[in-house]
Design an enzyme around this catalytic site. Sequence first.
Site, PDB file in Angstrom:
ATOM      1  N   CYS A   1       0.661  -1.095  -0.025  1.00 37.37           N
ATOM      2  CA  CYS A   1      -0.236  -0.141   0.466  1.00 37.37           C
ATOM      3  C   CYS A   1       0.749   0.973   0.180  1.00 37.37           C
ATOM      4  O   CYS A   1       1.866   1.351   1.436  1.00 37.37           O
ATOM      5  CB  CYS A   1      -0.826   0.408   1.288  1.00 37.37           C
TER       6      CYS A   1
ATOM      7  N   CYS B   1      -0.134   4.370   2.567  1.00 35.99           N
ATOM      8  CA  CYS B   1       0.189   3.590   3.919  1.00 35.99           C
ATOM      9  C   CYS B   1       1.757   3.880   4.270  1.00 35.99           C
ATOM     10  O   CYS B   1       1.805   4.808   5.242  1.00 35.99           O
ATOM     11  CB  CYS B   1       0.172   2.019   4.419  1.00 35.99           C
TER      12      CYS B   1
END
Length: 315
Positions: A75, A78
């Site tokens: 991700c 993230c």
Amino acid sequence: MSTPAPGAVLRGAVDLSSLRNRPAGPAPAGGTAPSPDGQAPASRLVFDVTDADFGQVLELSKTVPVVVDLWAEWCGPCKQLSPVLEKLVTELGGRLVLAKVDVDANPQLAQSFRAQSIPLVVALVAGQPVQLFTGAVPEAQVREVFTQLLQLAAQHGVTGTIPMEGAPTAEGDDAAPALPPLHQAAFDAIEAGDYAAAATAYEQALTENPRDEDAKAGLAQVHLLARVQHLDLAEARAAAASAPADVDAQFAVADLDLAGGHVDDAFARLLDLFAALPAEERAPVRERLLELFGVVGDADARVIRARGRLASLLF
């Protein structure tokens, strides 16, 4: 991407019951898990947790608010957000801790927190989940959310700190700061389920200091808690569906939605009701909307959007 302030009512928006009282597993790679007595290690304010040892994090949240960062290696957002979270948690000097959850390695936690999109950031206060935001939020907005989270935690008596590595300690340094007397009285009453007494305490605090924003928010929360404590969600939804113009029925579902963390749904229901009613019947709906805005917080993006729509309906 949403950037809401902390949910103001500690209630079951997610179900963490299956993660309580589980035996601790080994400390995950790349981080240090909380110790078995439920305390974060003194040298770490940021640590990795797993499905197996998350029960200890729930216990820790009774002492200090825990921010939970649900992420994954693949991700990209993230990786943008995590350093911001770690920086701000560290700046707060132990008033918050950060628990990092790899959703790929911990599917039970991902399911429990309903992590349909990541990064997802939630908090735990006194063992209860508080929704924060989804997505790579700018640092200034994360800072504001953390400030509001600390205010919310104080209202629920969670005001401890975790000592940082190398920080000097003195006798009594780790004691939680006391709440103002009327706020403490309100908190004790909430714990006892006496919402009338809690409301009285907050009202007295506001009489003494009309600018006491924590008391204003606390009073709005208490009123909401009192209204929803005996409601059944399925019954309330059925009643509202069968009588779309019944103001009280729509109020009940909106209250339950807000208490459960579905803030946009609660606002949309009341705004739709406001729009459908004759002008002379709208006042109670506007008053309930304003009260719920106070529960969530005027700076919340969802409140700002809802206020904008309300203004357009008024004028």
